[in-house]
Design a protein around this motif. Sequence first.
Motif, PDB file in Angstrom:
ATOM      1  N   SER A  97      48.225  41.688  41.743  1.00  0.00           N
ATOM      2  CA  SER A  97      47.951  41.182  43.095  1.00  0.00           C
ATOM      3  C   SER A  97      47.413  39.768  42.959  1.00  0.00           C
ATOM      4  O   SER A  97      47.128  39.301  41.853  1.00  0.00           O
ATOM      5  CB  SER A  97      46.911  42.075  43.780  1.00  0.00           C
ATOM      6  N   ASP A  98      47.247  39.106  44.093  1.00  0.00           N
ATOM      7  CA  ASP A  98      46.694  37.744  44.046  1.00  0.00           C
ATOM      8  C   ASP A  98      45.325  37.739  43.359  1.00  0.00           C
ATOM      9  O   ASP A  98      45.022  36.873  42.550  1.00  0.00           O
ATOM     10  CB  ASP A  98      46.530  37.202  45.474  1.00  0.00           C
ATOM     11  N   GLN A  99      44.505  38.742  43.696  1.00  0.00           N
ATOM     12  CA  GLN A  99      43.129  38.750  43.172  1.00  0.00           C
ATOM     13  C   GLN A  99      43.049  39.233  41.732  1.00  0.00           C
ATOM     14  O   GLN A  99      42.166  38.832  40.984  1.00  0.00           O
ATOM     15  CB  GLN A  99      42.252  39.653  44.036  1.00  0.00           C
ATOM     16  N   VAL A 100      43.956  40.140  41.375  1.00  0.00           N
ATOM     17  CA  VAL A 100      43.940  40.734  40.023  1.00  0.00           C
ATOM     18  C   VAL A 100      45.331  40.551  39.413  1.00  0.00           C
ATOM     19  O   VAL A 100      46.203  41.409  39.552  1.00  0.00           O
ATOM     20  CB  VAL A 100      43.553  42.231  40.093  1.00  0.00           C
ATOM     21  N   LEU A 392      31.945  39.236  48.522  1.00  0.00           N
ATOM     22  CA  LEU A 392      31.771  38.639  47.193  1.00  0.00           C
ATOM     23  C   LEU A 392      30.418  37.933  47.169  1.00  0.00           C
ATOM     24  O   LEU A 392      30.102  37.142  48.064  1.00  0.00           O
ATOM     25  CB  LEU A 392      32.899  37.626  46.952  1.00  0.00           C
ATOM     26  N   PRO A 399      37.287  36.094  41.768  1.00  0.00           N
ATOM     27  CA  PRO A 399      38.675  36.572  41.721  1.00  0.00           C
ATOM     28  C   PRO A 399      39.684  35.423  41.721  1.00  0.00           C
ATOM     29  O   PRO A 399      39.374  34.308  42.110  1.00  0.00           O
ATOM     30  CB  PRO A 399      38.834  37.394  43.006  1.00  0.00           C
ATOM     31  N   ASP A 400      40.888  35.766  41.294  1.00  0.00           N
ATOM     32  CA  ASP A 400      41.999  34.822  41.335  1.00  0.00           C
ATOM     33  C   ASP A 400      42.561  34.790  42.763  1.00  0.00           C
ATOM     34  O   ASP A 400      42.125  35.546  43.650  1.00  0.00           O
ATOM     35  CB  ASP A 400      43.081  35.289  40.349  1.00  0.00           C
ATOM     36  N   GLY A 401      43.546  33.968  42.992  1.00  0.00           N
ATOM     37  CA  GLY A 401      44.219  33.893  44.291  1.00  0.00           C
ATOM     38  C   GLY A 401      44.931  32.567  44.407  1.00  0.00           C
ATOM     39  O   GLY A 401      44.802  31.712  43.520  1.00  0.00           O
ATOM     40  N   TYR A 443      39.810  32.549  52.585  1.00  0.00           N
ATOM     41  CA  TYR A 443      40.623  33.473  51.771  1.00  0.00           C
ATOM     42  C   TYR A 443      39.867  34.783  51.690  1.00  0.00           C
ATOM     43  O   TYR A 443      38.673  34.806  51.368  1.00  0.00           O
ATOM     44  CB  TYR A 443      40.835  32.819  50.390  1.00  0.00           C
ATOM     45  N   ALA A 445      39.434  37.269  49.771  1.00  0.00           N
ATOM     46  CA  ALA A 445      38.652  37.710  48.604  1.00  0.00           C
ATOM     47  C   ALA A 445      37.284  37.024  48.563  1.00  0.00           C
ATOM     48  O   ALA A 445      36.348  37.532  47.936  1.00  0.00           O
ATOM     49  CB  ALA A 445      39.415  37.413  47.324  1.00  0.00           C
ATOM     50  N   TYR A 446      37.170  35.887  49.204  1.00  0.00           N
ATOM     51  CA  TYR A 446      35.922  35.119  49.184  1.00  0.00           C
ATOM     52  C   TYR A 446      35.270  35.058  50.574  1.00  0.00           C
ATOM     53  O   TYR A 446      34.086  34.753  50.665  1.00  0.00           O
ATOM     54  CB  TYR A 446      36.186  33.686  48.708  1.00  0.00           C
TER      55      TYR A 446
END
Length: 482
Positions: A97-100, A392, A399-401, A443, A445-446
């Motif tokens: 996924s974008d985050q992982v 977060l 995380p990535d993204g 975003y 995740a953040y």
Amino acid sequence: MAVATTDVLVVGAGPTGLVLAADLARRGVDALLVERAAGLFPGSRGKGLQPRTQEVLYDLGVLDAIRAAGTEYPTMRMWEGAEPGQEWDMMERSEPSDQVPFPDGWLIPQARTQEVLHARLRELGGEVRFGAGLTGLAQDASGVTAELDDGSTVRARYAVAADGGRSTVRGLLGIGMTGETVDAKPMLVADVRVTDDAPVPDTHWHVWPKAPEGTVAFCPLPSPDGGRVFQLVAQYTDESALPDTSPAGVAKLLASRTVLSEEHVAEVLWASDFRARAALADRFRSGRVFLAGDAAHIHSPAGGQGLNTSVQDAYNLSWKLAAVLAGAPESLLDTYEEERIPVAADILGVSTRIHRSETPVRRGGELRQLGIGYRESALTVETRTELSEDALRAGDRAPDGRPGGIRLFDAFRGPHWTLLGVGTAGLPTLDGESVRTVSVPAYEAYGTGVFLVRPDGYVGWAGDGAEGVAEYLARAGVVAGR
Ligand SMILES: Cc1cc2nc3c(=O)[nH]c(=O)nc-3n(C[C@H](O)[C@H](O)[C@H](O)COP(=O)(O)OP(=O)(O)OC[C@H]3O[C@@H](n4cnc5c(N)ncnc54)[C@H](O)[C@@H]3O)c2cc1C
């Protein structure tokens, strides 16, 4: 006698020492990596790289090489004697996924991982001094003096014990280990090349759970010459058994407990025996000397955590050593032990639980090490007060993204800190070498806010705006705001 001088002496060229030395080299730190053996360790031992470790290796610029030399985990095939039975996926599999981006474990023999790390170290201008075992160590207010068994002496400002579970350095420092025997029954591990007609397809990880003298697992390994090589792990039901690690002994074991005959064993490349233990060093630091990897914590191999935890010790410590050598306050080094002891203690509990489990445990979740963080660390500052449960926070893995088309792991990649504005405006101008500033749109995740990402990929500081971040950096000795 000539005394070599260096800033950091790294003792032991296993995965821990190699990651540490490569990351120090990348940061321009003068370091010396000494290894008692004449060459790199040849066996498959720690063969699973967890997702968080893959992220570290991406940052170090070696993940492509690791992926080229490894493979996905195969499905397990349970046997009863010569009868193949049920098939089972021990590893949870997930889509990236974008985050992982790297959600699953990756199978690669430890020896291959070490070769890749060694090549990276050399590319960065470092090297291993083989045939140089540490035998003596003394320290004073300004440094460490080490005696090596090649007759030389090294004087360094700091030393790191990456010399494995029987650490000479730990012994010389008098640091105790607290722990227990996880299993009094011995185990044998070996890398075995089989003949082309051996009746075990390379597509599966073969297990004989009910073999009379103890369970046998036989896992196909990616092999550079395309040969058919498997990692054998054999348990013994009898505590007093003495595993025979000779080639003939390994062939006999396979013939008596599996579908293979002795003739199917073409070569035993490496073999060893051990009893599973779980132990944690009482301290990870003594003055100017740090313990990392197996020198600091010994695991059961169950759950595949030892090497992974070791790599992350190195990754936590290297940037701190580099920062202190460049003028950051010494107290930054205290956070290594503060952050890593609780992590190692938790992971030891998990490995022991899996080892003792009566039923097979599916590998995923906490074993991926993606949830590890440092929220309680003295280095962590969260300035926001009204955050939702799942927000977060400072201390968490960043995380990535790809918000706004910017790949975050590429923005973080390298020895710098990253000041990340997410859906906010007005980031301060900072010293661009030590701290890079990146702005992206909001975003999920953040959420939104300002996140200061440490060189090892954790959020060190977080706020609604950037007020206070320059002071945080100045206090950490990283950079003054401008
Ligand atoms: C049988 C077995 C199976 C395992 N399976 C797994 C697994 O599936 N997954 C996983 O994550 N982990 C596994 N592990 C654990 C993993 O192999 C270790 O956690 C990992 O090797 C630790 O790396 P390290 O660099 O800290 O120590 P090591 O790999 O032990 O390296 C230490 C190095 O220091 C050198 N050295 C020792 N003394 C000195 C000295 N005095 N001076 C200089 N050099 C010295 C040694 O020669 C060695 O090269 C397994 C371990 C064993 C024993």
